[in-house]
Design a protein around this motif. Structure first.
Motif, PDB file in Angstrom:
ATOM      1  N   ILE A 177       1.415  -1.433  -0.339  1.00 37.88           N
ATOM      2  CA  ILE A 177       0.094   0.189   0.095  1.00 37.88           C
ATOM      3  C   ILE A 177       0.727   1.388  -0.157  1.00 37.88           C
ATOM      4  N   PHE A 178       1.023   2.395  -0.403  1.00 38.29           N
ATOM      5  CA  PHE A 178       1.479   2.950  -1.304  1.00 38.29           C
ATOM      6  C   PHE A 178       1.070   4.752  -0.377  1.00 38.29           C
ATOM      7  N   TYR A 179       1.836   5.244   0.686  1.00 42.31           N
ATOM      8  CA  TYR A 179       0.863   6.709   1.868  1.00 42.31           C
ATOM      9  C   TYR A 179       1.954   7.896   0.472  1.00 42.31           C
ATOM     10  N   ALA A 180       0.730   8.580   0.412  1.00 38.44           N
ATOM     11  CA  ALA A 180       1.259  10.230  -0.070  1.00 38.44           C
ATOM     12  C   ALA A 180       1.400  11.155   0.884  1.00 38.44           C
ATOM     13  N   ARG A 181       2.043  11.857   0.898  1.00 40.90           N
ATOM     14  CA  ARG A 181       1.664  13.428   1.314  1.00 40.90           C
ATOM     15  C   ARG A 181       1.009  14.436   0.539  1.00 40.90           C
ATOM     16  N   LEU A 182       0.560  15.663   1.039  1.00 37.37           N
ATOM     17  CA  LEU A 182       0.541  16.929   0.204  1.00 37.37           C
ATOM     18  C   LEU A 182       1.096  17.748   0.890  1.00 37.37           C
ATOM     19  N   VAL A 183       2.199  18.224  -0.239  1.00 30.22           N
ATOM     20  CA  VAL A 183       2.996  19.151   0.596  1.00 30.22           C
ATOM     21  C   VAL A 183       2.050  20.712   0.314  1.00 30.22           C
ATOM     22  N   LEU A 184       1.094  21.675   1.411  1.00 29.62           N
ATOM     23  CA  LEU A 184       0.763  22.671   1.057  1.00 29.62           C
ATOM     24  C   LEU A 184       1.590  24.217   1.613  1.00 29.62           C
ATOM     25  N   ASP A 185       1.070  25.064   0.405  1.00 35.49           N
ATOM     26  CA  ASP A 185       2.241  26.458   1.085  1.00 35.49           C
ATOM     27  C   ASP A 185       0.357  27.249   1.219  1.00 35.49           C
ATOM     28  N   ARG A 186       0.250  27.959   2.308  1.00 30.21           N
ATOM     29  CA  ARG A 186      -0.159  29.039   2.480  1.00 30.21           C
ATOM     30  C   ARG A 186       0.278  30.228   3.125  1.00 30.21           C
ATOM     31  N   GLU A 187       0.498  31.014   1.805  1.00 32.03           N
ATOM     32  CA  GLU A 187       1.120  31.988   2.086  1.00 32.03           C
ATOM     33  C   GLU A 187       2.554  32.156   3.233  1.00 32.03           C
ATOM     34  N   GLY A 188       3.381  31.253   2.248  1.00 33.67           N
ATOM     35  CA  GLY A 188       4.750  30.994   2.696  1.00 33.67           C
ATOM     36  C   GLY A 188       4.642  29.756   3.743  1.00 33.67           C
ATOM     37  N   GLU A 189       3.671  30.039   4.872  1.00 35.30           N
ATOM     38  CA  GLU A 189       3.802  28.604   5.640  1.00 35.30           C
ATOM     39  C   GLU A 189       3.527  27.203   4.981  1.00 35.30           C
ATOM     40  N   ILE A 190       4.187  26.370   5.070  1.00 34.40           N
ATOM     41  CA  ILE A 190       4.459  24.603   4.492  1.00 34.40           C
ATOM     42  C   ILE A 190       3.910  23.963   5.241  1.00 34.40           C
ATOM     43  N   ILE A 191       2.939  22.953   5.046  1.00 33.55           N
ATOM     44  CA  ILE A 191       2.083  22.227   5.591  1.00 33.55           C
ATOM     45  C   ILE A 191       2.143  20.775   4.587  1.00 33.55           C
ATOM     46  N   GLU A 192       2.722  19.834   4.755  1.00 26.81           N
ATOM     47  CA  GLU A 192       1.721  18.291   5.087  1.00 26.81           C
ATOM     48  C   GLU A 192       0.314  17.923   5.628  1.00 26.81           C
ATOM     49  N   VAL A 193       0.045  17.149   4.740  1.00 22.15           N
ATOM     50  CA  VAL A 193      -1.322  16.828   4.699  1.00 22.15           C
ATOM     51  C   VAL A 193      -0.804  14.932   4.879  1.00 22.15           C
ATOM     52  N   ASP A 194      -0.803  14.474   5.349  1.00 21.49           N
ATOM     53  CA  ASP A 194      -0.977  12.501   4.796  1.00 21.49           C
ATOM     54  C   ASP A 194      -2.714  12.623   3.695  1.00 21.49           C
ATOM     55  N   SER A 195      -2.628  11.704   2.822  1.00 20.73           N
ATOM     56  CA  SER A 195      -3.691  11.437   1.853  1.00 20.73           C
ATOM     57  C   SER A 195      -3.394  10.083   1.380  1.00 20.73           C
ATOM     58  N   ARG A 196      -4.373   9.797   0.885  1.00 26.76           N
ATOM     59  CA  ARG A 196      -4.155   8.355   0.219  1.00 26.76           C
ATOM     60  C   ARG A 196      -3.750   8.576  -0.820  1.00 26.76           C
ATOM     61  N   THR A 197      -3.175   8.329  -1.789  1.00 27.51           N
ATOM     62  CA  THR A 197      -2.667   8.407  -2.363  1.00 27.51           C
ATOM     63  C   THR A 197      -3.634   8.549  -4.417  1.00 27.51           C
ATOM     64  N   SER A 198      -4.480   8.030  -4.299  1.00 31.20           N
ATOM     65  CA  SER A 198      -5.426   8.174  -5.513  1.00 31.20           C
ATOM     66  C   SER A 198      -5.664   9.750  -5.216  1.00 31.20           C
ATOM     67  N   ASP A 199      -6.529  10.210  -4.023  1.00 27.70           N
ATOM     68  CA  ASP A 199      -6.639  10.860  -3.544  1.00 27.70           C
ATOM     69  C   ASP A 199      -5.637  11.860  -4.488  1.00 27.70           C
ATOM     70  N   ALA A 200      -4.323  12.065  -3.978  1.00 27.98           N
ATOM     71  CA  ALA A 200      -2.904  13.121  -3.963  1.00 27.98           C
ATOM     72  C   ALA A 200      -3.348  12.883  -5.257  1.00 27.98           C
ATOM     73  N   LEU A 201      -3.364  11.818  -6.557  1.00 27.24           N
ATOM     74  CA  LEU A 201      -2.980  12.118  -7.855  1.00 27.24           C
ATOM     75  C   LEU A 201      -4.286  12.775  -8.458  1.00 27.24           C
TER      76      LEU A 201
END
Length: 196
Positions: A87-111
């Motif tokens: 099972i693959f695990y993925a993370r979303l790397v978000l940028d909110r006005e310069g602040e980097i936030i990582e969020v756990d995600s299903r790989t299919s949703d991330a894609l």
């Protein structure tokens, strides 16, 4: 750990799991491929984004994209970060006005989100070593997004009796009903006629 960039090369029916699909991710600067097995709904969501199809109402991944944009948050990249027991695990790397936030995600949703944001997809060397494959004699022109409608039963013979104008009207109707499977069939019939 160095990240390796991937891109969506193809979506096709899974050979091993008949109700699922395989998204084939290709190494941007190399021959390795990473097949990721996903459900049919997720495959449809990715294919819709790749084909640039939109309906009258946002689907779940479109809603998430709209929400992030409203909150002035950008999806910078997704990382397929781990594989455990197949099972693959993925993370979303978000940028909110310069602040980097990582969020756990299903790989299919991330894609599905990566295709909507047109952001890079990454993984690590150890994942490509463990789950990657090299297909002999494969060229990029051989890769494709398979028609995900009706399990391959395309009903295109029913569409052959309609004019292009009628097909365009039908396409608008089925999109308004959010019947994306039928929309894909009609779209393919129109494309086929334009290329003839």
């Amino acid at each position: 750990m160095d990240k390796i960039e991937l891109k969506v090369m193809a979506i096709s029916r899974s050979v091993t799991q008949s109700l699922n699909y395989a998204v084939v991710l290709g190494e941007t600067n190399g021959p390795r491929r990473l097949p990721v097995i996903i459900g049919s709904a997720e495959a449809q969501a990715i294919a819709i984004a790749i084909e640039g199809m939109t309906g009258p109402r946002p689907m779940t991944h479109d809603l998430f994209k709209n929400t992030l944009e409203t909150l002035r948050t950008d999806l910078r990249e997704i990382i397929i970060s781990d594989i455990k027991e197949g099972i693959f695990y993925a993370r979303l790397v978000l940028d909110r006005e310069g602040e980097i936030i990582e969020v756990d995600s299903r790989t299919s949703d991330a894609l599905a989100l990566a295709t909507r944001f047109d952001c890079p997809i990454y993984t690590y060397e150890m994942i490509l070593q463990n789950a990657g494959i090299v297909l002999e004699g494969e060229g990029e022109e051989d890769m494709h997004v398979q028609d995900l409608s009706d399990g391959g039963n395309r009903q295109s013979d029913n569409l052959s009796s309609y004019t292009v104008g009628e097909l365009n009207t039908m396409l608008e109707d089925v999109l308004s009903e959010e019947n994306y499977e039928r929309a894909a069939q009609i779209r393919d019939e129109i494309k086929q006629r334009k290329s003839s």
